[in-house]
Design a protein around this motif. Sequence first.
Motif, mmCIF file in Angstrom:
data_model
loop_
_atom_site.group_PDB
_atom_site.id
_atom_site.type_symbol
_atom_site.label_atom_id
_atom_site.label_comp_id
_atom_site.label_asym_id
_atom_site.label_seq_id
_atom_site.Cartn_x
_atom_site.Cartn_y
_atom_site.Cartn_z
ATOM 1 N N HIS A 137 0.822 -1.211 0.000
ATOM 2 C CA HIS A 137 0.000 0.000 0.000
ATOM 3 C C HIS A 137 0.854 1.258 0.000
ATOM 4 O O HIS A 137 0.588 2.208 -0.762
ATOM 5 C CB HIS A 137 -0.926 -0.013 1.224
ATOM 6 C CG HIS A 137 -1.755 1.221 1.365
ATOM 7 N ND1 HIS A 137 -2.805 1.521 0.513
ATOM 8 C CD2 HIS A 137 -1.687 2.252 2.251
ATOM 9 C CE1 HIS A 137 -3.344 2.671 0.867
ATOM 10 N NE2 HIS A 137 -2.696 3.140 1.911
ATOM 11 N N ARG A 138 1.890 1.291 0.826
ATOM 12 C CA ARG A 138 2.720 2.497 0.931
ATOM 13 C C ARG A 138 3.480 2.766 -0.365
ATOM 14 O O ARG A 138 3.551 3.913 -0.831
ATOM 15 C CB ARG A 138 3.701 2.357 2.098
ATOM 16 C CG ARG A 138 3.060 2.471 3.473
ATOM 17 C CD ARG A 138 2.532 3.882 3.759
ATOM 18 N NE ARG A 138 3.586 4.888 3.775
ATOM 19 C CZ ARG A 138 4.247 5.264 4.861
ATOM 20 N NH1 ARG A 138 3.949 4.721 6.035
ATOM 21 N NH2 ARG A 138 5.175 6.180 4.792
ATOM 22 N N VAL A 139 4.054 1.743 -0.963
ATOM 23 C CA VAL A 139 4.834 1.939 -2.193
ATOM 24 C C VAL A 139 3.918 2.338 -3.346
ATOM 25 O O VAL A 139 4.285 3.173 -4.190
ATOM 26 C CB VAL A 139 5.652 0.682 -2.528
ATOM 27 C CG1 VAL A 139 6.357 0.843 -3.888
ATOM 28 C CG2 VAL A 139 6.684 0.410 -1.437
ATOM 29 N N ASN A 140 2.719 1.783 -3.393
ATOM 30 C CA ASN A 140 1.801 2.111 -4.485
ATOM 31 C C ASN A 140 1.353 3.569 -4.475
ATOM 32 O O ASN A 140 0.796 4.049 -5.465
ATOM 33 C CB ASN A 140 0.570 1.204 -4.437
ATOM 34 C CG ASN A 140 0.791 -0.107 -5.152
ATOM 35 O OD1 ASN A 140 1.915 -0.451 -5.515
ATOM 36 N ND2 ASN A 140 -0.269 -0.862 -5.347
ATOM 37 N N GLN A 141 1.606 4.281 -3.385
ATOM 38 C CA GLN A 141 1.246 5.700 -3.325
ATOM 39 C C GLN A 141 2.250 6.586 -4.061
ATOM 40 O O GLN A 141 1.982 7.781 -4.281
ATOM 41 C CB GLN A 141 1.139 6.151 -1.862
ATOM 42 C CG GLN A 141 0.010 5.488 -1.095
ATOM 43 C CD GLN A 141 -0.013 5.913 0.364
ATOM 44 O OE1 GLN A 141 0.412 7.003 0.725
ATOM 45 N NE2 GLN A 141 -0.507 5.039 1.223
ATOM 46 N N LEU A 142 3.403 6.023 -4.440
ATOM 47 C CA LEU A 142 4.426 6.813 -5.112
ATOM 48 C C LEU A 142 4.040 7.057 -6.567
ATOM 49 O O LEU A 142 3.134 6.439 -7.118
ATOM 50 C CB LEU A 142 5.775 6.091 -5.011
ATOM 51 C CG LEU A 142 6.270 5.886 -3.571
ATOM 52 C CD1 LEU A 142 7.539 5.060 -3.546
ATOM 53 C CD2 LEU A 142 6.481 7.227 -2.868
ATOM 54 N N ARG A 143 4.764 7.965 -7.205
ATOM 55 C CA ARG A 143 4.396 8.451 -8.535
ATOM 56 C C ARG A 143 4.912 7.530 -9.633
ATOM 57 O O ARG A 143 6.068 7.109 -9.616
ATOM 58 C CB ARG A 143 4.976 9.863 -8.721
ATOM 59 C CG ARG A 143 4.517 10.592 -9.974
ATOM 60 C CD ARG A 143 4.859 12.062 -9.867
ATOM 61 N NE ARG A 143 6.285 12.266 -9.736
ATOM 62 C CZ ARG A 143 7.074 12.711 -10.717
ATOM 63 N NH1 ARG A 143 6.570 12.993 -11.901
ATOM 64 N NH2 ARG A 143 8.358 12.889 -10.514
ATOM 65 N N TYR A 144 4.048 7.221 -10.588
ATOM 66 C CA TYR A 144 4.453 6.431 -11.754
ATOM 67 C C TYR A 144 5.022 7.354 -12.826
ATOM 68 O O TYR A 144 4.394 8.331 -13.222
ATOM 69 C CB TYR A 144 3.264 5.660 -12.330
ATOM 70 C CG TYR A 144 3.660 4.793 -13.516
ATOM 71 C CD1 TYR A 144 3.984 3.446 -13.339
ATOM 72 C CD2 TYR A 144 3.731 5.330 -14.795
ATOM 73 C CE1 TYR A 144 4.370 2.667 -14.413
ATOM 74 C CE2 TYR A 144 4.128 4.560 -15.870
ATOM 75 C CZ TYR A 144 4.437 3.230 -15.680
ATOM 76 O OH TYR A 144 4.843 2.459 -16.739
ATOM 77 N N VAL A 145 6.240 7.029 -13.289
ATOM 78 C CA VAL A 145 6.886 7.766 -14.378
ATOM 79 C C VAL A 145 7.637 6.746 -15.234
ATOM 80 O O VAL A 145 8.340 5.884 -14.702
ATOM 81 C CB VAL A 145 7.894 8.817 -13.859
ATOM 82 C CG1 VAL A 145 8.436 9.655 -15.027
ATOM 83 C CG2 VAL A 145 7.269 9.715 -12.806
#
Length: 216
Positions: A59-67
Amino acid sequence: MNRWTALISRAATEAVPIAETDCAASDGTGPDCRFAAWQAALARMAGRAPIEQIAWVHHRVNQLRYVSDRANWGEADRWETPLELFQRGGDCEDFALTKYFALRRLGFEDAALRLAVVWDKVDQEEHAILLVSAGDSLWLLDNKAADIEPAAAYADRYRLIYSLNADGVMLPTRAERGSDDPARMRLSRNGRALVLHVDRSPRKVRRDPVGPVRPS
């Protein structure tokens, strides 16, 4: 030094938390401070039940930005360390790798973790996920999904191309590939990208170096 070993070495230099005083001197919202907060929160998860740790990390990592790597680095494919993902965002394998490093720090054995490159039959693209063994269950951690899922739930959507961890690359069995696997598969091994040309009858494999694999 191969790509995996180089990544491990780069990530090891990030293991020491950034000093709290460095963040106290600023507003504490910069990427380095967010990474420091992540490391502190990760340390607090030690000793929790494995399934709780897996779900929390996902859950925490999935909150980061996709680029994409092309937009982020001007490269077709780059494997990021956790700090780089916090600083710049990243693509699917970077999310999976950061989850891998987090679970290793929480005490998961390397053999229980596999970065897997799959063919997504729904989105029609190569994609990277993390497979995690815990107890008698195999969990799939996917930046496309809000929650962790049993790997079996994605059997009809994802076809395994290859998986890897510190022990090296593992190719799927014929049953895992299925009957619709292409005659040509891109694999990454020991820091080099390979193309496997498969002749089904008789069965043989030829390996030729090519450009890097590009999971979504």
